[in-house]
Design a protein around this motif. Structure first.
Motif, short mmCIF file in Angstrom:
data_model
loop_
_atom_site.label_atom_id
_atom_site.label_comp_id
_atom_site.label_asym_id
_atom_site.label_seq_id
_atom_site.Cartn_x
_atom_site.Cartn_y
_atom_site.Cartn_z
N CYS A 1 1.63 2.58 7.88
CA CYS A 1 0.63 1.50 7.86
C CYS A 1 0.68 0.76 6.52
O CYS A 1 0.75 1.40 5.45
N CYS B 1 -1.56 1.77 3.72
CA CYS B 1 -1.61 3.19 3.38
C CYS B 1 -0.35 3.67 2.66
O CYS B 1 -0.42 4.51 1.78
N ASN C 1 -3.56 9.31 14.10
CA ASN C 1 -3.18 7.99 14.59
C ASN C 1 -2.93 8.02 16.09
O ASN C 1 -2.66 6.98 16.69
N ASP D 1 -6.39 -0.05 14.79
CA ASP D 1 -6.77 -1.32 14.18
C ASP D 1 -6.57 -2.50 15.12
O ASP D 1 -7.12 -3.58 14.90
N ILE E 1 1.19 -3.82 11.65
CA ILE E 1 0.32 -3.08 10.71
C ILE E 1 0.87 -1.67 10.45
O ILE E 1 0.72 -1.12 9.37
N THR E 2 1.51 -1.08 11.48
CA THR E 2 2.03 0.29 11.30
C THR E 2 3.52 0.28 10.94
O THR E 2 4.10 1.33 10.69
#
Ligand code: SAM
Ligand code: SF4
Length: 345
Positions: free
Chosen positions: A44, A47, A116, A140, A150-151
């Motif tokens: 992500c 992260c 996740n 998300d 996003i990932t």
């Protein structure tokens, strides 16, 4: 030489230890988040760096028996809820056997998992049998392209299949955690909420936390007030309700829950705008056994050697010292070079 751990995992110590611990500022600490791995199958953007983080050497990661020993010490000190997280906890081998053992050893402790969910389809049945108090699923976006963005590497269908399997297996206390980011997923709020409500999941919306200065942008930040105003525009007035209205298995937590006229529940976690430091009840332990009493602070208490030696008193003392160093307010301690992947969610 390794000493044998003598702590009985299923009974409370009779050594005069208080039923719960308070830190130097009187905050009761009864919740621990323990990271079981630093590894993750996703990347992500908020992260982890794109090429991941250097893996901690196998030998420097807490073994399951050491995590169990840590839980026994924490239980004796009054911790009543333990959440296992990561990295991605479901990538660690042996997790099901560990959780089953944990459940038997600590029947009075609420145990939950943050995941996740991309591997949840495989583990839904054993997890349901173990009987977790709850499972938090990070989600998300439901849009396949945005999810990939996003990932960096993930497929949202893996997550939705995982959620469906968890429900089919009979898991009930499911929450989704969505980090709301302006311009990324704020427009998707209705579909994310409908998805949760239709599946009897409690959706929770989380403020984007300023952990890594290289990824956090103030323009993307949406505060709890703005989130609630957006919800009101979409669904009408929301009424603040107690956590018992949510899937929360343990009523003390940072989320505020709201109910709309159709009795739908949503949680908002305002970790940034109206921080809950004065009421913070948690501590964190990283996969390599470093205890952190504040997410935003670099201060750490190393526990690995103590746990490896089965040193119950030493572990307790170290935990107490770490807890007493818990800052009163996150901003005072903030270190903008940290990301969740350095800490364990
Ligand atoms: N891999 C698991 C997962 O994603 O659920 C567990 C670990 S992950 C680090 C835990 C949570 O931290 C995720 O829900 C993720 O969205 C959240 N997180 C990471 N960085 C964040 C940030 N800067 N602001 C808010 N939430 C963040
Ligand atoms: Fe992995 Fe969770 Fe971090 Fe995403 S938020 S990279 S899933 S640890």
């Amino acid at each position: 030489m390794r000493k044998k751990a003598t702590l009985c995992w299923s009974c409370r110590p009779a050594d005069g230890m208080a039923d719960f611990i308070k830190d130097a500022r009187g905050r009761r600490i009864d919740y621990a988040r323990i990271s079981v791995t630093d590894r993750c199958n996703l990347r992500c953007v908020y992260c982890m760096p794109g090429d991941g983080v250097p893996y901690i050497a196998h030998d420097d990661i807490l073994r399951y028996e050491e995590i169990m020993f840590l839980c026994a010490v924490l239980s004796g000190m009054g911790v009543r809820k333990i959440r296992f997280t990561g990295g991605e906890p479901l990538v660690r081998k042996g997790l099901m056997a560990f959780l089953a053992d944990f459940r038997k050893s600590f029947p009075d402790i609420a145990v939950s998992l943050t995941t996740n969910a991309s591997l949840l389809e495989r583990y839904a049945d054993p997890l349901a049998q173990i009987g977790l108090s709850g499972i938090n699923i990070s989600l998300d976006t439901l849009d396949p392209e945005k999810f990939r963005h996003i990932t960096r590497v993930g497929n949202v269908e893996d997550v939705t299949r995982g959620v469906a399997s968890a429900i089919a297996a009979g898991m009930t206390n499911i929450k989704t955690n969505t980090v709301l980011m302006r311009g990324f997923n704020d427009g998707e709020l209705p579909s994310l909420l409908s998805y949760a409500w239709e599946n009897r999941i409690t959706p929770r919306l989380i403020e984007f936390m300023p952990l890594g200065d290289d990824v956090w942008q103030s323009g993307m930040f949406m505060g709890a007030d703005e989130i609630l105003a957006g919800l009101t525009e979409l669904y009408g007035e929301w009424r603040l309700v107690g956590p018992e209205h949510s899937a929360a298995a343990f009523p003390r937590g940072p989320a505020k829950y709201y109910e709309d006229p159709q009795n739908r529940i949503v949680g908002i976690i305002s970790a940034v705008s109206s921080h809950f430091c004065s009421d913070c009840n948690r501590l964190r332990v990283t996969a390599s056994g470093r205890m952190r009493s504040c997410l935003f602070s670099r201060a750490e208490t190393p526990l690995l050697e103590l746990l490896r030696n089965g040193d119950e008193d030493g572990t307790k003392q170290a935990i107490l010292l770490g807890i007493n160093a818990k800052p009163d307010w996150w901003e005072r301690e903030r270190d903008g070079t940290l990301r969740m992947s350095n800490i364990g969610g």
